[in-house]
Enzyme design. Structure first.
Site, PDB file in Angstrom:
ATOM      1  N   GLU A 199      46.024  45.027  38.079  1.00 27.14           N
ATOM      2  CA  GLU A 199      45.939  45.503  36.689  1.00 27.14           C
ATOM      3  C   GLU A 199      46.833  46.720  36.447  1.00 27.14           C
ATOM      4  OE1 GLU A 199      44.620  44.010  34.325  1.00 27.14           O
ATOM      5  OE2 GLU A 199      43.052  42.714  35.114  1.00 27.14           O
ATOM      6  N   GLU A 202      40.488  36.557  41.035  1.00 32.39           N
ATOM      7  CA  GLU A 202      39.120  36.934  40.648  1.00 32.39           C
ATOM      8  C   GLU A 202      38.541  35.773  39.854  1.00 32.39           C
ATOM      9  OE1 GLU A 202      38.890  40.800  38.686  1.00 32.39           O
ATOM     10  OE2 GLU A 202      40.364  41.621  40.090  1.00 32.39           O
TER      11      GLU A 202
HETATM   12  C1  IPT Z   1      39.056  42.818  36.335  1.00 30.70           C
HETATM   13  C2  IPT Z   1      39.480  43.847  37.351  1.00 30.70           C
HETATM   14  O1  IPT Z   1      40.614  43.422  38.043  1.00 30.70           O
HETATM   15  C3  IPT Z   1      38.406  44.130  38.351  1.00 30.70           C
HETATM   16  O2  IPT Z   1      38.788  45.271  39.072  1.00 30.70           O
HETATM   17  C4  IPT Z   1      37.094  44.348  37.656  1.00 30.70           C
HETATM   18  O3  IPT Z   1      37.202  45.489  36.872  1.00 30.70           O
HETATM   19  C5  IPT Z   1      36.759  43.184  36.780  1.00 30.70           C
HETATM   20  O4  IPT Z   1      37.769  42.961  35.861  1.00 30.70           O
HETATM   21  C6  IPT Z   1      35.521  43.428  35.948  1.00 30.70           C
HETATM   22  O5  IPT Z   1      34.411  43.696  36.694  1.00 30.70           O
HETATM   23  S1  IPT Z   1      40.092  43.030  34.948  1.00 30.70           S
HETATM   24  C7  IPT Z   1      39.313  42.309  33.566  1.00 30.70           C
HETATM   25  C8  IPT Z   1      39.991  42.832  32.360  1.00 30.70           C
HETATM   26  C9  IPT Z   1      39.404  40.848  33.582  1.00 30.70           C
END
Ligand code: IPT
Length: 994
Positions: free
Chosen positions: A419, A496
């Site tokens: 990010e 993720e």
């Molecule tokens: C995503 C982040 O990469 C991760 O660090 C964490 O913050 C997660 O979200 C939320 O829990 S970024 C999000 C804008 C998809």
């Protein structure tokens, strides 16, 4: 503090974390410490050798000063995306907490003899440290989770030495370290003093290649040492190989002959020794070849399948201080749940973690310490990824990150960070890595167009988006027009997915199927492994796990820091069991005739497993068969005949096949279940006598109390007042559930998505699901009695439920009968037309006396399960204590639902409740010491009031729990639209127990 520089002073070129026999001193221990709220309040002369620090406090090193139980030293701050101070790079606020550390230590002359040099190695300091050795400044260390060595040869003396560190919580580096986690300042990894022998080996990189065609290994050494360090020998004793290079120019690949390859499944390590006259370095190496071939990312010629998690450095008491035993336990827990991959979100972990991953077997995406998420809200203006002033620092970061970890066989990709949007600097970081290590791919998720990274990576993409990407069709988030087709030629992962916040996430099986079938997809990494709650106590001494806001932060992101599959206290959540069930590399399909076993491991046959089939009738074990099968190779499958299931029996027949470990392993004992599959056998029912029509009892009215068999009802309201001699009230319609985090944050269109062009988060701002349910009044239904009719052999009750100001209603009819000691309830709920949106549940609520301790049931279990998350559930008979039926999520919410109940017994009050099928469905149950309103009102588990009752909810339906940040969060088939529902329940005396 506020320069763009990567650090300064006597910085030594980055090197691997090596195990050498040269003298080494770990300076961990108790240091002197002084805290100041601002740099200008720090003691001016603290770096002087003769400074009197006797009035200072003490602090353990490594540690975070905000976790020492000293609120006057500041407190933890949690933000996800935002910086906790104004975005004003590279400046930070005047109020910059500052810790002064001093330690005195002695060294003997062995440390400095023979032209040895002395290095101070910092494993991790958040966020900037000015080091002074014996009164002389030796360097400024930046990069919180990156190692840095300083050459202190000229300052170190034989005998007593004084090291002073001034650490600032905020610095220009903070702009590069905006990861979603607690802000925790301090010297949190080891500080070591290393003796570097005069003609020592400065650095070693052993690339250990494996040729899958020939089965041969090759060590390709890179040795950084002066000419005087030669000859240097590289040896792997186990393979009988030893080669000595007389000069630097002679260094060349060393053929190893036949070797066993390294993989996450079979993590075969060899000990390599690199030595010369001055020192001996030991490297644990694993032979493997990582390649990207078209859209396949392969190791040793075989496509990778990543069943991964994002792992932060976290300990409930220590923060990011590494605790080897706890970390090892965590990895073993992963192994036991079929997790084979780790993304080190979002910075390099303690080096020992990678050593453990080498040893236990995990595919690792190692990530650089880099995130600038807080620039997003400003449209990424001045974002470091594309600002030339940060270029040198970012290249320094990637170099230090890579050089430290390059020897680990577990690392199969390098990730630039998380990010931080995209730009010339991230492109340069990728180019640096490509040049330095052509053997491993570069990952960077925000490189949506794949300009400089090798793996197509996305977050929280929906199943539809996975298909689009695979088919080379672009749309929002998926790649610029014209790039989509090119991206479809590359490997794809979800760095993720399955946001595990609170009671979530579901749909693992939907993703798993796509990973298994779409050619470019290699799997993903659940967000995230573990909650990061910090162990805290209330004023009256009750323990709880704090999340954002609990330390009085000015701005914070609440419980977004508790979004793992393991709770802060280490309790595995039901989602982890779901992950294990869905993501097992062993796939079983059992039925009445046969068992199909498929081995989808990367490496290793099935000889470590035994296959067992058990048959149960009405929840009782009747047969257990061990199935003998020859070892099945990876990618192989077997279709086996198995014994017939029981026939001619009374009750449901369920057959379960299990793959269990045949012997103890490093990570689990024999008998541990690696995979299972259960099926209902449609056995013909036993020919029994038909049950004769039975007579129903006649209700009687005794002074306003209707007596019907075991039950007493209020003649005016039709509510139960007593059942089997125990006070019981209800049943009452319940349409509310205490919102899960997804219910509370998600909208019908995921609440945030990323704008393709700007990469800005777009907050769809629409009402969340819970907002919609509140607006419809589901949490505050009022009731009106329409009728209580006492018939000859029944009582018919009709209630109307609706919310204040609303016209939409649900009419519930309850028809009570008592037949031979069994109280029979036929319930029917009919909504009026026109209800808006959806419902979280449609259930009946019974209030039972407090103190009901135990429950036994025949239904699904053992864990809570929901319509879109029930692959870990089996049908069977289970016993539990009532408090163990629900999970103490960091923020109390819906928990404990178990679908498809046949019956449950509460021996404490002698009650048995049986649920019959209506229109092919049975209700699910929740048994909890707090009602939905109490749970909704609490922000932490310890805020739940002292229980005054036991609450039983029998849900004809519940909405799925969905997956946050994905769109849609709940699949349409698991939404619950306002609808009619029926229940058929029988209440009787629970059988006496021994
Ligand atoms: C995503 C982040 O990469 C991760 O660090 C964490 O913050 C997660 O979200 C939320 O829990 S970024 C999000 C804008 C998809």
């Amino acid at each position: 503090m506020t320069s763009f520089s990567p650090g300064s002073g006597r910085r030594v070129a980055p090197r691997s974390q090596l195990s050498s026999d040269a003298p080494r001193r770990d300076l961990s221990g108790t240091w002197r410490f002084h805290f100041a709220t601002r740099p200008d309040l720090a003691p001016a002369d603290a770096c002087r050798v003769d400074f009197d620090d006797s009035g200072w406090d003490e602090i353990p090193v490594p540690s975070h000063w905000v976790l020492q139980g000293r609120p006057e030293w500041g407190r933890p701050i949690y933000t996800n995306i935002d910086y906790p101070f104004p975005v004003d790079p590279p400046f930070v606020p005047d109020e910059n907490p500052t810790g002064d550390y001093r330690v005195e230590f002695t060294v003997d002359d062995a440390f400095l003899t023979g032209g040895a040099r002395a290095h101070l190695r910092f494993g991790g300091v958040e966020s900037l440290c000015i080091a002074t050795m014996n009164g002389t400044p030796v360097g400024v260390v930046r990069g919180s989770r990156l190692a840095q060595e300083l050459d202190v040869t000229d300052e170190l003396v034989v005998g007593s030495n004084v090291l002073h560190l001034r650490v600032h919580q905020w610095s220009s580096n903070t702009y590069l370290e905006d990861q979603d986690q607690w802000w925790l300042p301090g010297v949190f990894r080891e500080v070591e003093l290393l003796s570097r022998p005069g003609a020592g080996i400065d650095d070693v990189w052993l690339r250990a290649d494996f040729d899958p065609e020939t089965g041969h290994g090759t060590l390709v050494p890179e040795i950084r040492a002066g000419a005087e360090a030669f000859p240097v020998t590289v040896a792997v004793e186990e393979l009988g190989v030893s080669t000595t290079f007389a000069t630097p120019s002679q260094v060349a690949p060393v053929p190893m002959g036949e070797v066993e390859p390294w993989s996450a499944d079979v993590p075969r390590l060899y000990e390599a020794v690199v030595s010369n006259a001055a020192e001996t370095i030991t490297v644990r190496t694993g032979f493997r070849r990582v390649e990207v071939v078209g859209h396949e990312w392969r190791v040793n010629g075989v496509k990778l399948r990543l069943r991964g998690v994002n792992r932060h450095e976290y300990h409930p008491d220590l923060g990011r201080v590494f605790d080897r035993e706890a970390a090892r336990e965590g990895l073993l827990l992963m192994k036991r749940h079929n997790i084979n991959a780790i993304r080190t979100a979002h910075y390099p972990p303690h080096p020992e973690l990678l050593a453990l991953a080498d040893e236990l077997g995990f595919w690792v995406i190692d990530e650089c310490d880099y995130e600038t998420h807080g620039f997003e809200a400003g449209g990424w203006v001045d974002n470091p990824s594309d600002d030339p002033r940060w270029r040198e620092t970012l290249l320094d970061r990637v170099e230090r990150f890579f050089e430290r970890d390059k020897n680990h066989p577990c690392v199969v990709a390098w990730s630039l960070g998380n990010e931080a949007h995209t730009g010339a600097n991230t492109a340069a970081m990728a180019a640096w890595l490509h040049r330095r290590d052509p053997g491993r791919p570069v990952h960077y998720e925000p490189d949506f167009d794949g300009r400089y990274s090798d793996v197509v990576s996305r977050m929280y993409a929906s199943p539809e988006e996975l298909r689009f990407l695979s088919e080379g069709l672009g749309n929002n988030k998926l790649g610029a027009p014209g790039r989509a087709a090119a991206l479809a030629e590359r490997p794809m992962i979800l760095c993720e997915y399955a946001h595990a916040m609170g009671n979530g996430s579901a749909q693992l099986d939907v993703y798993e199927e796509l990973f298994d079938t779409l050619p470019q997809w290699h799997g993903g990494f659940v967000w995230e492994w573990r909650d990061h709650g910090l162990r805290t106590h209330t004023d009256d001494g009750r323990e709880f796990f704090a999340y954002g806001g609990d330390f009085g932060e000015e701005i914070h992101d609440g419980n977004f820091v508790t979004d793992g599959m393991v709770l802060s206290d280490g309790t595995p959540s039901p989602m982890l069991a779901e992950f294990a069930a869905v993501c097992s590399p062993i796939k079983l399909v059992v039925d009445d005739l046969g068992l199909v076993i498929e081995n989808r491991r990367h490496d290793g046959d099935t000889s470590d497993l035994r296959f067992v089939v058990v048959d149960e009738v009405a929840g009782e074990l009747v047969a257990r068969h061990e199935i003998s099968v020859d070892p099945i190779w990876p990618d192989g499958a077997e279709d086996l005949d198995i014994p017939d299931p029981p026939a001619g029996v009374d009750g449901e027949v369920w057959r379960t096949a299990r793959a269990e470990l045949a012997a103890d392993t490093d990570w689990a004992p024999a008998g541990h279940v690696v995979a299972f599959h259960q099926v209902r056998i449609s056995a013909p029912p036993a020919a029994g006598a038909r049950v004769a029509e039975r007579e129903a009892d006649e209700p009687t009215d005794r002074d306003g109390v209707l007596v019907l068999g075991r039950a007493r009802l209020d003649a005016r309201t039709g509510d139960l007042v007593e059942l089997g001699g125990h006070p019981v009230s209800g049943p009452r319609l319940e349409l509310w559930r205490p919102p899960t985090d997804n219910d509370r944050l998600g909208t019908s269109s995921a609440f945030v998505t990323t704008d393709r062009n700007t990469n800005n988060l777009v907050d769809h701002g629409g009402p969340t699901h819970a907002d919609g349910w509140r607006a419809a009044g589901l949490d505050r239904l009022q009731r009106r009695v329409l009728a209580v009719e006492v018939g000859e052999d029944s009582i018919r009750v009709r209630h109307r439920y609706a919310a204040a100001a609303g016209r939409d209603a649900v009419v519930v009819e309850l028809l009570w009968r008592s037949i031979e000691g069994e109280l029979v309830l036929a319930a029917d709920a009919q909504p009026t037309r026109g209800w808006p949106g959806g419902w979280p549940r449609i259930g009946l609520h019974l209030v039972l006396p407090p103190g009901v301790e135990d429950v036994e049931w025949f239904g699904t279990g053992p864990n809570e399960n929901y319509p879109d998350s029930r692959r870990a559930a089996v049908v069977g008979r289970f016993l539990s204590r009532v408090p163990d039926l629900t999970i103490d999520y960091a923020r109390p919410q819906e928990s404990g639902h178990r679908g498809d109940l046949r019956w449950l017994e509460l021996p404490g009050i002698g009650l048995r409740i049986a649920a019959d099928e209506v229109a092919g469905a049975r209700p699910g149950f929740t048994l909890r010491r707090h009602d939905v309103r109490e749970v909704t009102a609490a922000d932490h588990p310890h805020e739940l009031p002292e229980p005054t009752a036991t609450h039983l909810y029998l849900d004809a339906a519940q909405r799925g729990i969905g997956t946050l940040l994905s769109d849609p969060d709940v699949r349409p088939e698991h939404e619950l639209r306002p609808r009619a529902a029926q229940w058929s329940l029988r209440f009787s005396a629970a059988p006496e127990r021994a």
